[in-house]
Design a protein around this motif. Structure first.
Motif, mmCIF file in Angstrom:
data_model
loop_
_atom_site.group_PDB
_atom_site.id
_atom_site.type_symbol
_atom_site.label_atom_id
_atom_site.label_comp_id
_atom_site.label_asym_id
_atom_site.label_seq_id
_atom_site.Cartn_x
_atom_site.Cartn_y
_atom_site.Cartn_z
ATOM 1 N N ALA A 45 -46.976 -137.071 -19.688
ATOM 2 C CA ALA A 45 -47.678 -135.690 -20.014
ATOM 3 C C ALA A 45 -49.000 -135.046 -19.476
ATOM 4 C CB ALA A 45 -47.752 -134.662 -21.812
ATOM 5 N N LEU A 46 -48.740 -134.866 -18.219
ATOM 6 C CA LEU A 46 -50.272 -134.586 -17.491
ATOM 7 C C LEU A 46 -50.960 -133.379 -17.997
ATOM 8 C CD1 LEU A 46 -49.250 -135.347 -13.899
ATOM 9 C CD2 LEU A 46 -49.991 -137.071 -15.724
ATOM 10 N N PRO A 47 -52.267 -133.464 -18.583
ATOM 11 C CA PRO A 47 -53.407 -132.816 -18.433
ATOM 12 C C PRO A 47 -53.022 -131.356 -17.264
ATOM 13 C CG PRO A 47 -54.265 -134.066 -18.292
ATOM 14 C CD PRO A 47 -52.924 -134.695 -18.301
ATOM 15 N N LEU A 48 -52.930 -130.015 -17.374
ATOM 16 C CA LEU A 48 -53.419 -129.157 -15.616
ATOM 17 C C LEU A 48 -53.964 -129.301 -15.760
ATOM 18 C CD1 LEU A 48 -50.753 -127.759 -14.251
ATOM 19 C CD2 LEU A 48 -51.222 -125.866 -16.108
ATOM 20 N N TRP A 49 -55.116 -128.458 -16.976
ATOM 21 C CA TRP A 49 -56.668 -128.504 -16.151
ATOM 22 C C TRP A 49 -57.581 -129.722 -16.821
ATOM 23 C CZ3 TRP A 49 -56.786 -124.185 -13.498
ATOM 24 C CH2 TRP A 49 -55.801 -123.287 -13.433
ATOM 25 N N PRO A 50 -57.411 -131.200 -16.152
ATOM 26 C CA PRO A 50 -58.280 -131.299 -16.847
ATOM 27 C C PRO A 50 -60.176 -131.292 -16.655
ATOM 28 C CG PRO A 50 -57.771 -132.347 -14.853
ATOM 29 C CD PRO A 50 -57.374 -130.957 -14.973
ATOM 30 N N GLU A 51 -60.877 -130.600 -16.222
ATOM 31 C CA GLU A 51 -61.712 -130.264 -15.979
ATOM 32 C C GLU A 51 -61.837 -129.285 -17.020
ATOM 33 O OE1 GLU A 51 -59.648 -127.246 -12.919
ATOM 34 O OE2 GLU A 51 -59.384 -129.076 -13.931
ATOM 35 N N GLY A 52 -61.098 -128.243 -17.507
ATOM 36 C CA GLY A 52 -61.746 -127.480 -19.452
ATOM 37 C C GLY A 52 -60.103 -126.380 -18.508
ATOM 38 N N ALA B 127 -40.470 -116.962 -11.703
ATOM 39 C CA ALA B 127 -40.368 -115.202 -10.324
ATOM 40 C C ALA B 127 -41.722 -115.321 -9.770
ATOM 41 C CB ALA B 127 -39.777 -114.027 -10.784
ATOM 42 N N SER B 128 -43.016 -114.821 -11.020
ATOM 43 C CA SER B 128 -43.983 -114.756 -10.665
ATOM 44 C C SER B 128 -44.858 -115.800 -9.225
ATOM 45 C CB SER B 128 -44.758 -114.425 -12.032
ATOM 46 O OG SER B 128 -44.781 -113.693 -13.272
ATOM 47 N N ALA B 129 -44.823 -116.462 -10.223
ATOM 48 C CA ALA B 129 -44.924 -117.689 -9.433
ATOM 49 C C ALA B 129 -44.371 -117.353 -7.694
ATOM 50 C CB ALA B 129 -44.715 -119.196 -9.192
ATOM 51 N N GLY B 130 -43.289 -117.206 -7.569
ATOM 52 C CA GLY B 130 -42.588 -116.525 -6.326
ATOM 53 C C GLY B 130 -43.341 -115.070 -5.454
ATOM 54 N N THR B 131 -43.945 -114.394 -6.263
ATOM 55 C CA THR B 131 -44.147 -113.196 -5.508
ATOM 56 C C THR B 131 -45.645 -113.276 -5.794
ATOM 57 O OG1 THR B 131 -43.833 -112.153 -8.221
ATOM 58 C CG2 THR B 131 -42.045 -112.073 -6.333
ATOM 59 N N LEU B 132 -45.965 -113.930 -6.451
ATOM 60 C CA LEU B 132 -47.835 -113.671 -6.897
ATOM 61 C C LEU B 132 -48.582 -114.896 -6.351
ATOM 62 C CD1 LEU B 132 -47.452 -111.788 -9.598
ATOM 63 C CD2 LEU B 132 -47.739 -110.446 -7.921
ATOM 64 N N PHE B 133 -47.993 -115.690 -5.954
ATOM 65 C CA PHE B 133 -48.975 -116.642 -5.009
ATOM 66 C C PHE B 133 -50.520 -117.091 -5.068
ATOM 67 C CE2 PHE B 133 -45.339 -116.187 -2.072
ATOM 68 C CZ PHE B 133 -45.945 -115.689 -0.912
ATOM 69 N N ASP B 134 -50.255 -115.366 -3.616
ATOM 70 C CA ASP B 134 -52.234 -115.343 -3.337
ATOM 71 C C ASP B 134 -53.125 -114.600 -4.113
ATOM 72 O OD1 ASP B 134 -51.261 -117.125 -1.109
ATOM 73 O OD2 ASP B 134 -50.774 -115.671 0.446
ATOM 74 N N HIS B 135 -52.126 -113.857 -5.188
ATOM 75 C CA HIS B 135 -53.420 -113.006 -6.265
ATOM 76 C C HIS B 135 -53.675 -113.424 -7.265
ATOM 77 C CE1 HIS B 135 -53.653 -109.368 -9.186
ATOM 78 N NE2 HIS B 135 -52.917 -108.777 -7.470
ATOM 79 N N ALA B 136 -55.139 -112.694 -6.631
ATOM 80 C CA ALA B 136 -56.472 -113.132 -6.905
ATOM 81 C C ALA B 136 -56.512 -113.804 -8.836
ATOM 82 C CB ALA B 136 -57.684 -111.545 -6.984
ATOM 83 N N ALA B 137 -55.527 -113.064 -9.377
ATOM 84 C CA ALA B 137 -55.840 -113.405 -11.234
ATOM 85 C C ALA B 137 -54.558 -114.736 -11.343
ATOM 86 C CB ALA B 137 -54.349 -112.268 -11.481
ATOM 87 N N GLY B 138 -54.341 -115.025 -9.967
ATOM 88 C CA GLY B 138 -53.651 -116.434 -10.411
ATOM 89 C C GLY B 138 -54.709 -118.132 -9.708
ATOM 90 N N ARG B 139 -56.013 -116.965 -9.133
ATOM 91 C CA ARG B 139 -57.039 -118.398 -9.026
ATOM 92 C C ARG B 139 -58.029 -118.312 -10.050
ATOM 93 N NH1 ARG B 139 -56.076 -119.746 -3.570
ATOM 94 N NH2 ARG B 139 -54.694 -117.990 -2.521
ATOM 95 N N THR B 140 -59.140 -119.207 -10.268
ATOM 96 C CA THR B 140 -59.520 -119.777 -11.226
ATOM 97 C C THR B 140 -61.289 -119.936 -10.451
ATOM 98 O OG1 THR B 140 -59.212 -122.209 -12.099
ATOM 99 C CG2 THR B 140 -57.799 -120.071 -12.981
ATOM 100 N N GLY B 141 -61.358 -120.293 -9.158
ATOM 101 C CA GLY B 141 -62.346 -120.745 -8.938
ATOM 102 C C GLY B 141 -62.473 -122.301 -8.500
ATOM 103 N N ALA B 142 -61.187 -122.953 -9.061
ATOM 104 C CA ALA B 142 -61.245 -124.383 -8.734
ATOM 105 C C ALA B 142 -60.512 -125.289 -7.342
ATOM 106 C CB ALA B 142 -59.855 -124.766 -9.918
#
Length: 300
Positions: free
Chosen positions: A22-29, A153-168
């Motif tokens: 099981a790999l941590p999805l956010w190792p940086e936090g 389905a959200s991944a397939g439609t909102l993949f470029d949406h700002a809400a899906g980004r964290t600045g990582a």
């Protein structure tokens, strides 16, 4: 063949919990991390997730074909059916040479956009580490059931949406899936087809009209949405079959390649159960779809 597959599935939870990394999805936090108490595991279901992970399932055949599938278990955004709609699917896909990753994502305790961030991060992680996992970065799909289908389905439609980004740094990698597999998915966030429980868990009791429209993912379909397989049944009394129909109609209008199987029998959360008539044969239809798209042949 089915008895052999079921025997493999019976050991899946042990493998899921102990053998598969099981790999941590956010190792940086974790973005927006906060204490919500201990994670719970009961009867193959996980709840109260605060540390998202990806559990890796290697193919069960000698020659992996390079296709990767990220699996989003269902559970109404309040729990994850990690065994029935996670490890079972992973074991089945492994017999086809597919490398799978079961996503443990944040839910109601965090709400939108945490699940979207988690699934897009999963796509970016798998794609960025494709060589390590032995997969083709252009053959990374997302599969989901029920609320997990909404997340896929959200991944397939909102993949470029700002809400899906964290600045990582990984935000620079594309989060767009190359294909979608949706089983009895939650799609609509309003109207007669809405699954009220999933909506409340994801968006809260009083979401804005803008957020409701954004997360009614049939409204977010575009020509850039990836090819999609949909599976649903008339007997589904929890998430009406109209959810899949709405998404299929939107895909058709956008000229996105799509295939849909609507079965008479099989209630919500049927997973890979036997005894549901033709609905129990959906894995064969899914295999045919994957094979027809060239996703089960040897990749690069």
């Amino acid at each position: 063949m089915k008895k052999i597959l079921l025997a493999t599935i019976m050991t899946s939870l042990t493998a899921f919990a102990f053998a598969n990394p099981a790999l941590p999805l956010w190792p940086e936090g974790v973005p927006g991390a906060r204490a919500i108490g201990a994670e719970q595991l009961s009867d193959g279901r996980i709840s109260n997730v605060s540390e998202p992970t990806l559990t890796v399932f290697r193919p069960a055949v000698d020659r992996p074909n390079g296709t990767a599938v990220i699996i989003c278990p269902g559970g109404g955004y309040v729990r994850l059916s990690a065994e029935r709609e996670g490890a079972q699917y992973a074991n089945w896909l492994g017999t086809l040479g597919v490398t799978t990753f079961v996503l443990k994502y944040r839910m109601a305790e965090f709400g939108h956009p945490a699940p979207l961030q988690d699934v897009l991060r999963a796509v970016r992680m798998v794609r960025s580490r494709a060589k390590e996992f032995g997969v083709d970065p252009s053959r990374v799909g997302v599969m989901g059931s029920s609320a997990g289908g909404h997340l896929a389905a959200s991944a397939g439609t909102l993949f470029d949406h700002a809400a899906g980004r964290t600045g990582a740094a990984l935000d620079a990698i594309s989060g767009k899936p190359d294909f979608l597999m949706l089983l009895y998915p939650v799609i609509a966030m309003e109207g007669p087809a809405v699954h009220a429980g999933s909506r409340k868990a994801l968006l809260g009791s009083s979401p804005t009209a803008e957020t409701v429209q954004l997360m009614s993912v049939e409204r977010q379909v575009s020509a850039a949405t990836p090819p999609t397989l949909l599976i649903h049944t008339q007997e589904d009394q929890a998430v009406p079959v109209e959810n899949s129909i709405l998404f299929y109609q939107a895909l058709t209008r956008a000229k996105v390649p799509a295939e849909m199987y609507l079965f008479e029998h099989g209630g919500h959360g049927m997973g890979m159960k036997d005894g549901l008539g033709t609905a129990s044969e959906w894995p064969r239809r899914a295999e045919e779809w994957l094979r027809g798209r060239g996703l089960l042949s040897a990749g690069k």
